[in-house]
Every structure is written in structure tokens, then in C-alpha cells.
Design a protein around this motif. Structure first.
Motif, mmCIF file in Angstrom:
data_model
loop_
_atom_site.group_PDB
_atom_site.id
_atom_site.type_symbol
_atom_site.label_atom_id
_atom_site.label_comp_id
_atom_site.label_asym_id
_atom_site.label_seq_id
_atom_site.Cartn_x
_atom_site.Cartn_y
_atom_site.Cartn_z
ATOM 1 N N GLY A 48 -34.376 -8.998 26.938
ATOM 2 C CA GLY A 48 -35.799 -8.868 26.606
ATOM 3 C C GLY A 48 -36.056 -7.693 25.676
ATOM 4 O O GLY A 48 -36.789 -7.818 24.682
ATOM 5 N N ILE A 49 -35.433 -6.560 25.975
ATOM 6 C CA ILE A 49 -35.611 -5.379 25.116
ATOM 7 C C ILE A 49 -35.134 -5.695 23.699
ATOM 8 O O ILE A 49 -35.808 -5.387 22.716
ATOM 9 C CB ILE A 49 -34.833 -4.175 25.691
ATOM 10 C CG1 ILE A 49 -35.410 -3.741 27.032
ATOM 11 C CG2 ILE A 49 -34.857 -3.002 24.705
ATOM 12 C CD1 ILE A 49 -34.666 -2.630 27.713
ATOM 13 N N ALA A 76 -36.040 5.115 19.115
ATOM 14 C CA ALA A 76 -35.856 6.452 19.674
ATOM 15 C C ALA A 76 -37.195 7.176 19.783
ATOM 16 O O ALA A 76 -37.481 7.811 20.804
ATOM 17 C CB ALA A 76 -34.892 7.252 18.812
ATOM 18 N N ILE A 77 -38.031 7.062 18.757
ATOM 19 C CA ILE A 77 -39.323 7.755 18.783
ATOM 20 C C ILE A 77 -40.163 7.241 19.953
ATOM 21 O O ILE A 77 -40.738 8.018 20.714
ATOM 22 C CB ILE A 77 -40.069 7.565 17.441
ATOM 23 C CG1 ILE A 77 -39.348 8.339 16.340
ATOM 24 C CG2 ILE A 77 -41.515 8.041 17.558
ATOM 25 C CD1 ILE A 77 -39.824 8.011 14.936
ATOM 26 N N GLY A 78 -40.181 5.937 20.131
ATOM 27 C CA GLY A 78 -40.915 5.361 21.260
ATOM 28 C C GLY A 78 -40.379 5.863 22.585
ATOM 29 O O GLY A 78 -41.142 6.269 23.471
ATOM 30 N N ALA A 79 -39.049 5.856 22.704
ATOM 31 C CA ALA A 79 -38.422 6.264 23.965
ATOM 32 C C ALA A 79 -38.695 7.734 24.254
ATOM 33 O O ALA A 79 -39.077 8.100 25.371
ATOM 34 C CB ALA A 79 -36.920 6.009 23.911
ATOM 35 N N TYR A 80 -38.537 8.579 23.257
ATOM 36 C CA TYR A 80 -38.738 10.011 23.470
ATOM 37 C C TYR A 80 -40.199 10.346 23.757
ATOM 38 O O TYR A 80 -40.483 11.147 24.656
ATOM 39 C CB TYR A 80 -38.218 10.816 22.274
ATOM 40 C CG TYR A 80 -36.817 11.297 22.505
ATOM 41 C CD1 TYR A 80 -36.575 12.373 23.351
ATOM 42 C CD2 TYR A 80 -35.731 10.674 21.920
ATOM 43 C CE1 TYR A 80 -35.302 12.807 23.603
ATOM 44 C CE2 TYR A 80 -34.446 11.090 22.165
ATOM 45 C CZ TYR A 80 -34.226 12.169 23.004
ATOM 46 O OH TYR A 80 -32.967 12.587 23.259
ATOM 47 N N LEU A 231 -42.456 0.323 21.286
ATOM 48 C CA LEU A 231 -42.788 -0.261 22.583
ATOM 49 C C LEU A 231 -41.509 -0.548 23.372
ATOM 50 O O LEU A 231 -41.411 -0.225 24.559
ATOM 51 C CB LEU A 231 -43.563 -1.564 22.338
ATOM 52 C CG LEU A 231 -44.366 -2.140 23.488
ATOM 53 C CD1 LEU A 231 -45.466 -1.175 23.890
ATOM 54 C CD2 LEU A 231 -44.951 -3.482 23.091
ATOM 55 N N ALA A 232 -40.518 -1.132 22.689
ATOM 56 C CA ALA A 232 -39.234 -1.420 23.333
ATOM 57 C C ALA A 232 -38.592 -0.119 23.803
ATOM 58 O O ALA A 232 -38.017 -0.051 24.891
ATOM 59 C CB ALA A 232 -38.306 -2.161 22.362
ATOM 60 N N GLY A 233 -38.695 0.923 22.965
ATOM 61 C CA GLY A 233 -38.111 2.221 23.326
ATOM 62 C C GLY A 233 -38.762 2.779 24.582
ATOM 63 O O GLY A 233 -38.076 3.278 25.477
ATOM 64 N N SER A 234 -40.096 2.675 24.669
ATOM 65 C CA SER A 234 -40.803 3.151 25.857
ATOM 66 C C SER A 234 -40.296 2.451 27.103
ATOM 67 O O SER A 234 -40.008 3.079 28.114
ATOM 68 C CB SER A 234 -42.294 2.859 25.739
ATOM 69 O OG SER A 234 -42.868 3.691 24.821
ATOM 70 N N PHE A 235 -40.195 1.135 27.005
ATOM 71 C CA PHE A 235 -39.740 0.383 28.163
ATOM 72 C C PHE A 235 -38.329 0.807 28.546
ATOM 73 O O PHE A 235 -38.026 1.034 29.717
ATOM 74 C CB PHE A 235 -39.779 -1.127 27.889
ATOM 75 C CG PHE A 235 -39.299 -1.934 29.056
ATOM 76 C CD1 PHE A 235 -40.159 -2.236 30.095
ATOM 77 C CD2 PHE A 235 -37.983 -2.340 29.134
ATOM 78 C CE1 PHE A 235 -39.710 -2.947 31.193
ATOM 79 C CE2 PHE A 235 -37.526 -3.044 30.229
ATOM 80 C CZ PHE A 235 -38.402 -3.352 31.268
ATOM 81 N N TYR A 236 -37.477 0.933 27.534
ATOM 82 C CA TYR A 236 -36.084 1.330 27.794
ATOM 83 C C TYR A 236 -36.029 2.660 28.535
ATOM 84 O O TYR A 236 -35.305 2.807 29.518
ATOM 85 C CB TYR A 236 -35.318 1.414 26.474
ATOM 86 C CG TYR A 236 -33.905 1.923 26.626
ATOM 87 C CD1 TYR A 236 -32.892 1.081 27.086
ATOM 88 C CD2 TYR A 236 -33.578 3.240 26.336
ATOM 89 C CE1 TYR A 236 -31.610 1.534 27.248
ATOM 90 C CE2 TYR A 236 -32.290 3.703 26.492
ATOM 91 C CZ TYR A 236 -31.308 2.849 26.952
ATOM 92 O OH TYR A 236 -30.033 3.313 27.125
#
Lengths: 335, 380
Positions: A48-49, A76-80, A231-236
Motif C-alpha cells: 500500500g505504501i 523523507a520530508i513527509g516522514a520526518y 503522505l506515504a512518508g508520514s504513514f511509514y
């Protein structure tokens, strides 16, 4: 008469398509209750990611025709962003995810600006450089990102007090996010904006002369793509609960690009299949032990040799149709 | 028709994925027989870090073979479930998920890097399966939960030992520090500085470099030269240390160098030759150690694989040994194994006398080495 028949045909395939889609949705809603092992659920969530990542890159590379090697940067920006906001300010997932996606979109917008002047390999190098800059900033801005120490203990998402940090919770969350991405990208691609993207991909000069503001659309493509990657980064980040710069290297960009190319540039179902194959293949090949990555590479090479346009590469047929249409027009013009 | 074809293709792929996944899951569960105890070893067997995974694989296999030849655990043979994580955090969590859902696995030896360990930790903790990493040095690793153990001295333990070596043995009053910018380098540097300052030394320079990117250390070294330090302390791996030592020699600087256990690698001698002469470093494992535990391990490893074990093999060997020790007392029960493992005291391993502190971090004795005549030699 003929056109009416064609319409009818189109309608029936459309209807059956709808039915199949409805069945697929119904089936996929049942997945968490099928008593599958946690491992299978985890693989589906990872797929899904990558569906979100692949589709967002497909918008830039497949539809708008701009080769980007830096998609991991937005991821990476989303995740961080998400990780920092939730660990330091204890914001909930829905705020951090939105902030992560918006910040990524902002950087996508910034990166989109130089694409006014660049194309092809030059653009690829700029995006590649951007990806490295983001990684190195994450590595060295100790005060913000904790550098190579990474950010552990990112809390699981919850909504109205319901903890979504369970298998079912994560499954439905990524399901909704992926579905939203698929629908949005599908709507964009089949709109005026999407036509403009495709026109830019096919021939930028011609598109420009037709009155398409190519600059604006290219920046738009980058911004939208970055939004979904963020968005994917945030979820991850909320899913794995630990991130560090090593998770967002250039290899990650290549992995996402491989999904797009393998599935077929400019094809939404293609990207979904590409994500499915590339994310699960290393696990399927686990029994080969030392040789599994060799096999993984071999599968990719064979795929690309037999179907260079990708599994569901739609771009070629579209070009053909376009050519046919244009030749008709020119014939008419001749008369 | 084309459209149908593609849709069918999607459905078939989905079907294959589901059946395939569940099948592989069942496979691993069916292969273990009743009279066996399964311990998983998770490490990078492919990719850039495969050499370390290979050391893990060989050393743990050797330990298991030795125990099995002596009757196993209460007559039950031990079986290793080997898992490749490519040193990738995503793969590591996949592997962790696979292992926790395999009911036969009672404990895990792995993973190699801190990134992989930290990413996988929540999965192990949630399921209650011991994750015993031979090599993860990240300070946060064992804080992730009660099932995380490590078998390497953290820099909190190693820092004071090295500071003592630098200040008291090498008579360093003014110390310059060069460190690699990663989790390990930063904690190593911080802990060293804290301990050295406590011992009355002064830190005159702190210089950072980026691993596998910085090749030219001359600006750093000339900057340090202005401070005229007594000792240069390096928190670096052998490849960069070799470069730093050679460039120091070219610049004509002659400062004594102190390093960490990460420098103990024969490659350092090959890379830098006589430039690294006189470097002091601590280590847990030294093949030249006359301790019978070490000599036995050396001869067994050489007999089995025809090569000398490195420190990664040694620590993996001890990790497996301690895991087996805990299973012997607890039986094949995941939670009981955790309790027994935490209780282990003064385990006589090849990497020193090993005890866990209350945070499940090991405290191990260390030996001091010096490079003399192109060889690592034990000091006193």
C-alpha cells in the motif's frame, strides 16, 4: 451507427469494469478478517505504501514525462515532518500527516521551479541532487532530526481515542490513503490537467504552442506528486515507528522508479501491479538464500526485455491513437 | 479483451501473492520437528553488509554444532532459522514479523546494524520474542522494550575505558577528537569526552567527518595541528583511520593516536602500513589472547571454515552461547527465556566476562592493544 455501437460496447466494458472493481473492493475490505498471518498483512501494508509512492511518481514521470530520481526526498520530508511533530509536539497522526504532505508539496513546488529550464537527463540530475541534499540535511541537522541517531518511538496513529496501532487499524488506514491516492490520481489524469500533462509528455513544444502553460503544469505535477509521497512518508513513520536517514537513500528513489517502469509508465493499474511485484518478490525469493537478490535482478531484466513498455504500459497505444487522430485531421486538412 | 486480460492478470497476481505468502509461512512452521528447538539468526546475507552476516552465520552455526554434539538442550537438538535482512530497516521488520509468527522460534540472534535492530524492535516487543543483537550499539536500542538485549559494550561502557587508556596510559592532557558523523560516532565521541574531562583532560578540538564521503583530512589535521594536542582520539572505522594516519604522516605530524575497538581489523595494517604504528585501542576479542576459551574457539573455527574468526564472528558466537544458556534454564518458552537471559552473570565468553546491567546492556571486560612492528599486540 458505428459510433453508437462503439458507445454501447464501451458502456458494457465500463459496466463490467465497475462490477469487477466493486468485487475487488468488497474482497479487499474482508482481508483483515480472513485470519491471514500478521506477516501477510504487513506485506499488504508495505505494498500500500509503495502504491502511493509509485502512483505519485507516475504522475510526474509517467504522465507528465519528467524523469525524477529524487522521489525518496519527498517521502523523507513527509516522514520526518510527521515524526518530529508527533514526538515533540504530540500532535495526532491526522495533523502530522497533513503537515508532512503539505511540507513535501511545498518542496515539490520549489523543486518544480528549476524544471522550467531543464529537461531529460539534466532534470534527472537536479532531482538526484535534491534527494542527496535532503538526506544529508537529515544526517547533519542534529538539532532537528537527531541526525544518524534517527527518531525512535513514533506513536501509533489514533482517531477519536480509538487506537489504530493494530493490524486492522493500519490496514484500513493505508487502504483509505491508497484508495484516496488512486482515485485522486485517476481523476487528475482524466481531467483537463491530465490531458495537459500527457500533452507535455508527448511534445512539450507542441503543447506550448497549443496554449498550455507548460511551466505551471510541470510545477503542478511535482507539487501533487510530492504531496502524496509526503503522505506515504508520514504513514511509514507512524507504522515502522523508527526512521533514520538510511531509510531514505537514493536506492529508495530507484525502487519507486522501478515500480513505475515495471508496471508501465502512465498506467495506474500497472503501478499497482508493479508495487505488488517489487515489494513482495524479495520475500518470495527468500528460499533462494544468497541468490535471491540475483534472481530479483534477473526477473527485472527478463521483464524489461519481454515487455519494455512495462506490464501495463498504456502509453504506446495512446500514442498510436493520437497519431491516428492527427493523421485523420491532417487528411481532412488536405481535402 | 485486452482490458479483461489485464484485470485477470491483476486478480491472478493477487491470488498468487496470498497463497504464496501463506504457503511460505506454513513451510517454516512445518519443518521444525518436535524434538528440536529453533533459534533464529537474522543478519545481512546479501547486499553491502553481507560479510558481517557471513561471520554471524558461521559463528552461530559453529556454536550450535558444538552444543548439538554434546547432547543439545536436554537431549533436544538446536536448529537455526537463518534470515536475510539485507541490513535494510524495512526487510528487518518483515523478517521480524515472520519470526514472531513462527511459533517454533524461541529466540532471535540479530540484527546486525542499529537501524535494522531499531526498526524491528517494536515487532519483537509486541510479540514478546527476545531480540539479542550481537552488534547494535545505538543507545536507544535496549530502551525500545524489555525484550531487547545487546552483546556489545555501549559507548557508555567503552568511553570511560578508552578515556582511561588515553589519559593515564598515553599521558594525554590535551586531546583532539575526530569522529564519524553517525549514531555510533556521535555517542562514542560524547561518552569519551565526558569521561576524559572527568579524568582532568582538556579537549582542544572536535572535528567531524562524513563516513565514506570525506577522503581528504588535511584541512581537519592542519586545524588540529594548531592546537598541538598530546593525543588524537579517533571515533572512526578502520578505512578512515588508515587515511587519517597516512595523511598525518604525509603532513609530517607525529601525534599518538588512540582509537576504539572498531579499529581492530587486519585491513587497517594492510591499508596504512607503518603509518598506523603506535595506535592504541581497546578490544573485546583478540585472537592472540592466551585465554583457553579463546584458543579453543580459534582452533574450532579454523578447523570448520579454514579461516581466522574476526570480532563479529566472536561476538556472534558468544551471543548464541548465551542464548543457549538461557534456553537451557528456561526451556522453550519465549517469556521465560527473556527472564533467564537477563539474569546471566559472568558468562565466560571469547569476548570477555559478560554480565547484563539492568538495562539489558552488556558490561564486558576489555583488553588494550597496540600496533607494534606491523602487528596488533596485547599490552601487558
Amino acid at each position: 451507427m458505428k459510433t453508437a455501437l462503439d458507445n454501447l460496447k464501451g458502456k458494457s466494458t465500463k459496466n463490467s469494469l465497475k462490477i469487477i472493481i466493486i468485487i475487488a473492493i468488497a474482497l479487499s475490505l474482508l482481508v483483515p478478517f480472513l485470519n491471514l498471518s500478521s506477516f501477510v498483512i504487513r506485506m499488504i501494508i508495505m505494498v500500500g505504501i509503495y502504491i502511493i509512492l509509485g502512483l505519485s511518481l507516475n504522475l510526474v514521470t509517467g504522465f507528465a514525462g519528467q524523469l525524477s530520481l529524487g522521489h525518496a526526498a519527498f517521502y523523507a520530508i513527509g516522514a520526518y515532518t510527521s515524526a518530529i511533530l508527533s514526538t515533540r509536539f504530540e500532535m495526532s497522526f491526522f495533523i502530522t500527516a497533513l503537515m508532512g504532505a503539505l511540507l513535501a508539496a511545498f518542496f515539490g513546488f520549489l523543486l518544480g521551479l528549476p524544471t522550467l529550464k531543464l529537461e531529460g537527463a539534466y532534470l534527472a540530475i537536479v532531482t538526484l541532487g535534491f534527494c542527496e541534499i535532503v538526506r544529508i540535511v537529515a544526517l547533519n541537522w542534529m538539532g532537528l532530526t537527531r541526525g544518524p541517531m534517527g527518531i525512535p518511538g513514533i506513536p501509533a496513529p489514533s482517531i477519536f481515542g480509538i487506537d489504530l496501532g493494530t493490524e486492522v487499524g493500519y490496514y484500513f488506514l493505508i487502504y483509505i490513503l491508497a484508495a484516496a491516492t488512486i482515485i485522486t490520481i485517476y481523476r487528475i489524469v482524466n481531467s483537463r490537467v491530465g490531458r495537459a500533462f500527457i500533452a507535455i509528455r508527448e511534445d512539450e513544444l507542441a503543447a506550448q504552442s497549443m496554449g498550455i502553460n507548460t511551466t505551471m503544469y510541470k510545477v503542478l505535477a511535482f507539487t501533487i506528486a510530492a504531496f502524496f509521497a509526503g503522505l506515504a512518508g508520514s504513514f511509514y513513520a507512524h507504522y515502522v515507528t523508527y526512521i533514520d536517514p538510511q531509510s531514505f537513500t537514493f536506492d529508495e528513489s530507484i525502487q519507486i522508479l522501478s515500480i513505475v517502469i515495471l508496471g508501465g509508465m502512465g498506467s495506474i493499474p500497472g503501478t499497482i501491479i508493479g508495487a505488488l511485484i517489487l515489494v513482495t518478490a524479495p520475500e518470495f525469493l527468500r528460499s533462494l538464500q544468497d541468490y535471491r537478490m540475483v534472481m530479483y535482478g534477473a526477473v527485472l531484466i527478463i521483464m524489461m526485455l519481454t515487455r519494455p513498455q512495462g506490464i501495463m504500459g498504456a502509453s504506446k497505444t495512446k500514442i498510436k491513437r493520437n497519431k491516428l487522430a492527427s493523421s485523420k485531421i491532417s487528411n481532412k486538412g488536405g481535402e | 479483451m485486452k482490458r479483461y486480460f489485464s484485470l485477470i492478470a491483476i486478480l491472478i497476481t493477487f491470488a498468487l501473492i496470498f497463497t504464496g505468502c501463506t504457503d511460505t509461512g506454513n513451510d517454516t512452521q512445518d519443518t521444525a520437528k518436535d524434538g528440536e528447538i529453533t533459534i533464529a539468526v537474522a543478519c545481512p546475507l546479501t547486499g553491502d553488509y553481507a560479510q558481517y552476516g557471513e561471520a554471524f552465520k558461521r559463528a552461530t552455526a559453529l556454536k550450535v554444532k558444538e552444543v548439538n554434539e554434546n547432547g543439545g538442550i536436554d537431549g533436544k537438538k538446536i536448529k537455526i532459522e537463518l534470515m536475510d535482512d539485507k541490513n535494510d530497516p524495512k526487510e528487518a521488520t518483515n523478517v521480524a514479523q515472520r519470526l514472531v509468527s513462527n511459533k517454533n522460534v524461541v529466540g532471535v540472534v540479530g540484527h546486525f546494524s542499529s537501524t535494522a535492530c531499531l526498526a524491528a524492535a517494536p515487532v519483537y516487543q509486541k510479540a514478546g520474542l527476545v531480540e539479542f543483537s550481537p552488534t547494535s550499539s545505538h543507545p536507544d536500542f535496549t530502551k525500545q522494550g524489555t525484550y531487547m538485549f545487546r552483546n556489545i559494550n555501549t559507548q557508555e561502557i567503552e568511553g570511560p575505558i578508552v578515556a582511561d587508556m588515553v589519559v593515564n596510559r598515553m599521558k594525554g592532557k590535551k586531546i583532539a577528537v575526530i569522529y564519524i558523523n553517525n549514531d555510533w560516532g556521535i555517542t562514542a565521541k560524547d561518552n569519551f569526552i565526558k569521561a576524559a574531562e572527568k579524568l582532568g583532560a582538556e579537549i582542544v578540538a572536535e572535528e567531524m567527518f562524513i563516513g565514506s564521503q570525506t577522503k581528504d583530512f588535511t584541512p581537519t589535521l592542519t586545524k588540529i595541528n594548531e592546537q598541538k594536542p598530546d593525543v588524537i582520539f579517533l571515533a572512526a572505522f578502520y578505512s578512515e583511520t588508515g587515511m587519517i594516519a597516512q595523511q598525518m604522516k604525509q603532513l609530517g605530524y607525529d601525534y599518538p593516536i588512540a582509537g576504539l575497538s572498531s579499529l581492530f581489523n587486519e585491513e587497517l595494517l594492510k591499508l596504512a602500513g607503518d603509518a598506523v604504528e603506535g595506535i592504541n585501542l581497546p578490544t573485546n576479542f583478540f585472537p592472540g589472547d592466551p585465554n583457553p576459551v579463546v584458543t579453543d574457539f580459534l582452533s574450532a573455527y579454523e578447523k570448520e571454515y579454514g579461516a581466522e574468526p574476526d570480532q563479529f564472528a566472536a561476538v556472534a558466537y558468544d551471543t548464541m552461547g548465551m542464548m543457549i544458556e538461557a534456553i537451557k534454564k528456561a526451556g522453550p518458552d519465549r517469556a521465560a527465556i527473556r527472564e533467564e537471559l537477563a539474569k546471566i552473570k559472568d558468562y565466560n565468553g571469547v569476548t570477555g566476562i559478560i554480565t547484563f546491567n539492568e538495562n539489558r546492556d552488556v558490561v564486558k571486560t576489555m583488553k588494550i592493544l597496540e600496533i607494534k612492528d606491523g602487528k596488533f599486540q596485547l599490552v601487558d
